[in-house]
Design an enzyme around this catalytic site. Structure first.
Site, PDB file in Angstrom:
ATOM      1  N   MET A  79       7.840  -1.002   1.955  1.00  0.00           N
ATOM      2  CA  MET A  79       6.792  -1.810   1.329  1.00  0.00           C
ATOM      3  C   MET A  79       6.664  -3.187   1.974  1.00  0.00           C
ATOM      4  O   MET A  79       6.546  -4.199   1.297  1.00  0.00           O
ATOM      5  CB  MET A  79       7.064  -1.945  -0.176  1.00  0.00           C
ATOM      6  CG  MET A  79       7.166  -0.630  -0.897  1.00  0.00           C
ATOM      7  SD  MET A  79       5.796   0.497  -0.526  1.00  0.00           S
ATOM      8  CE  MET A  79       4.600  -0.061  -1.709  1.00  0.00           C
ATOM      9  N   ASN A 103      10.651  10.357   0.017  1.00  0.00           N
ATOM     10  CA  ASN A 103      10.085  10.893   1.263  1.00  0.00           C
ATOM     11  C   ASN A 103      11.164  11.003   2.341  1.00  0.00           C
ATOM     12  O   ASN A 103      11.229  11.993   3.074  1.00  0.00           O
ATOM     13  CB  ASN A 103       8.944  10.000   1.754  1.00  0.00           C
ATOM     14  CG  ASN A 103       7.624  10.347   1.077  1.00  0.00           C
ATOM     15  OD1 ASN A 103       7.038  11.385   1.373  1.00  0.00           O
ATOM     16  ND2 ASN A 103       7.198   9.523   0.162  1.00  0.00           N
ATOM     17  N   HIS A 107       0.726   7.179   3.559  1.00  0.00           N
ATOM     18  CA  HIS A 107      -0.022   6.343   2.617  1.00  0.00           C
ATOM     19  C   HIS A 107      -0.621   7.242   1.531  1.00  0.00           C
ATOM     20  O   HIS A 107      -1.288   8.240   1.870  1.00  0.00           O
ATOM     21  CB  HIS A 107      -1.129   5.588   3.362  1.00  0.00           C
ATOM     22  CG  HIS A 107      -1.941   4.718   2.468  1.00  0.00           C
ATOM     23  ND1 HIS A 107      -1.496   3.502   1.998  1.00  0.00           N
ATOM     24  CD2 HIS A 107      -3.170   4.904   1.936  1.00  0.00           C
ATOM     25  CE1 HIS A 107      -2.435   2.977   1.218  1.00  0.00           C
ATOM     26  NE2 HIS A 107      -3.448   3.809   1.155  1.00  0.00           N
ATOM     27  N   ASN A 151       3.546   6.296   9.390  1.00  0.00           N
ATOM     28  CA  ASN A 151       3.617   5.879   7.995  1.00  0.00           C
ATOM     29  C   ASN A 151       2.951   6.931   7.126  1.00  0.00           C
ATOM     30  O   ASN A 151       2.159   7.747   7.599  1.00  0.00           O
ATOM     31  CB  ASN A 151       2.901   4.535   7.814  1.00  0.00           C
ATOM     32  CG  ASN A 151       2.973   4.020   6.379  1.00  0.00           C
ATOM     33  OD1 ASN A 151       4.032   4.049   5.761  1.00  0.00           O
ATOM     34  ND2 ASN A 151       1.832   3.578   5.847  1.00  0.00           N
ATOM     35  N   GLN A 181       2.965  16.382  -2.791  1.00  0.00           N
ATOM     36  CA  GLN A 181       2.340  16.750  -1.515  1.00  0.00           C
ATOM     37  C   GLN A 181       2.955  15.957  -0.357  1.00  0.00           C
ATOM     38  O   GLN A 181       3.128  16.485   0.744  1.00  0.00           O
ATOM     39  CB  GLN A 181       0.822  16.487  -1.569  1.00  0.00           C
ATOM     40  CG  GLN A 181       0.066  17.461  -2.425  1.00  0.00           C
ATOM     41  CD  GLN A 181       0.213  18.891  -1.938  1.00  0.00           C
ATOM     42  OE1 GLN A 181       0.064  19.181  -0.748  1.00  0.00           O
ATOM     43  NE2 GLN A 181       0.562  19.786  -2.835  1.00  0.00           N
ATOM     44  N   GLU A 220      -3.755  -2.856  12.366  1.00  0.00           N
ATOM     45  CA  GLU A 220      -4.663  -2.932  11.210  1.00  0.00           C
ATOM     46  C   GLU A 220      -4.055  -2.115  10.062  1.00  0.00           C
ATOM     47  O   GLU A 220      -3.862  -0.907  10.182  1.00  0.00           O
ATOM     48  CB  GLU A 220      -6.045  -2.380  11.594  1.00  0.00           C
ATOM     49  CG  GLU A 220      -7.129  -2.764  10.592  1.00  0.00           C
ATOM     50  CD  GLU A 220      -8.476  -2.145  10.934  1.00  0.00           C
ATOM     51  OE1 GLU A 220      -8.588  -1.551  12.030  1.00  0.00           O
ATOM     52  OE2 GLU A 220      -9.391  -2.252  10.109  1.00  0.00           O
ATOM     53  N   THR A 240      -0.825   1.000  13.299  1.00  0.00           N
ATOM     54  CA  THR A 240      -1.395   0.043  14.258  1.00  0.00           C
ATOM     55  C   THR A 240      -1.414  -1.314  13.560  1.00  0.00           C
ATOM     56  O   THR A 240      -1.027  -1.435  12.405  1.00  0.00           O
ATOM     57  CB  THR A 240      -2.855   0.436  14.603  1.00  0.00           C
ATOM     58  OG1 THR A 240      -3.610   0.396  13.378  1.00  0.00           O
ATOM     59  CG2 THR A 240      -2.915   1.821  15.216  1.00  0.00           C
TER      60      THR A 240
HETATM   61  C1  GRF Z   1       5.350   6.238  -3.268  1.00  0.00           C
HETATM   62  O1  GRF Z   1       4.348   5.557  -3.982  1.00  0.00           O
HETATM   63  C2  GRF Z   1       4.715   6.995  -2.144  1.00  0.00           C
HETATM   64  O2  GRF Z   1       3.418   7.436  -2.519  1.00  0.00           O
HETATM   65  C3  GRF Z   1       4.629   5.981  -1.051  1.00  0.00           C
HETATM   66  O3  GRF Z   1       5.757   5.126  -1.212  1.00  0.00           O
HETATM   67  C4  GRF Z   1       6.215   5.185  -2.586  1.00  0.00           C
HETATM   68  C5  GRF Z   1       7.672   5.464  -2.708  1.00  0.00           C
HETATM   69  O4  GRF Z   1       8.004   6.543  -1.894  1.00  0.00           O
HETATM   70  N1  GRF Z   1       4.649   6.637   0.232  1.00  0.00           N
HETATM   71  P1  GRF Z   1       9.559   6.987  -1.720  1.00  0.00           P
HETATM   72  O5  GRF Z   1       9.927   7.780  -2.955  1.00  0.00           O
HETATM   73  O6  GRF Z   1      10.412   5.725  -1.622  1.00  0.00           O
HETATM   74  O7  GRF Z   1       9.571   7.817  -0.478  1.00  0.00           O
END
Ligand code: GRF
Length: 197
Positions: free
Chosen positions: A93, A13, A112, A110, A176, A146, A144
């Site tokens: 994470m 991402n 999700h 973020n 996507q 939560e 936020t």
């Molecule tokens: C993927 O599971 C994505 O759906 C979530 O974070 C995980 C790793 O994403 N957003 P990335 O390749 O490190 O951006």
């Protein structure tokens, strides 16, 4: 306007955002640049991708801190060195403390891998399949205190196919994500740059 992106792993991402910033000339259009990519894991593959784009990287190893608060404080110090207009969590994470979230309120987003408010938390694809969902998708939202519940900025939907596994659905959703996140950030930049100009 500096953007700091936080990652924990492959950073696909982050890479999509970096490519969009270059391709769509965010610096000229919004006065925005990706100032740094920061990870809580030294082995995050995304760090090497950032470096090939000439973007500064940093690692704040969460295991080296006694508490969640201590880690978040160290992370905020690294992030604040870039005076970010926007902090982007991209495959980051870690659950952030209320202190960190409040520090960046309104400029912390973020992505999700589910259609929030459905399936906050982990293992979203398997849960969607187990629930018999016919569609799944991805949500870009403001962060936020939560978990996975902030104001929604953008969403995209994909079909769940009868022979889907968590892996095949994850791949369809991830594709996507790589479209949605850059677009949602560009819209955020356009909105905020219109206020300030
Ligand atoms: C993927 O599971 C994505 O759906 C979530 O974070 C995980 C790793 O994403 N957003 P990335 O390749 O490190 O951006």
């Amino acid at each position: 306007k500096n953007i700091v992106i936080l990652i924990s792993g492959g950073g696909s991402n982050m890479a999509a955002i970096v490519r969009a910033a270059e391709r769509d000339r965010w610096s000229g259009r919004f006065g925005a640049r990706i100032a740094a990519v920061v990870s809580n894991k030294a082995e995050a593959g995304g760090l090497a991708i950032a470096r090939t784009h000439g973007i500064e990287t940093a690692v704040v190893p969460h295991k080296e801190f006694p508490t969640r608060e201590a880690f978040d404080e160290a992370l905020a110090k690294v992030v604040d060195a870039h005076s970010p207009a926007l902090v982007v969590l991209a495959g980051f994470m870690r659950i952030l403390t209320p202190g960190f979230v409040e520090r960046y309120a309104g400029r912390l987003v973020n992505i999700h891998p589910s259609l929030l408010p459905a399936f906050p938390g982990l293992n979203t694809h398997q849960r969607a399949i187990d629930a018999g969902c016919k569609v799944a998708g991805v949500t870009v939202h403001q962060v936020t205190t939560e978990l996975d519940h902030g104001p929604i900025l953008a969403q995209a939907v994909v079909p769940v196919l009868s022979d889907d596994t968590a892996a095949t659905l994850a791949g369809r959703v991830l594709a996507q994500e790589h479209q949605l996140y850059p677009r949602a950030i560009a819209e955020w930049l356009a909105d905020t740059s219109s206020h300030t100009s």
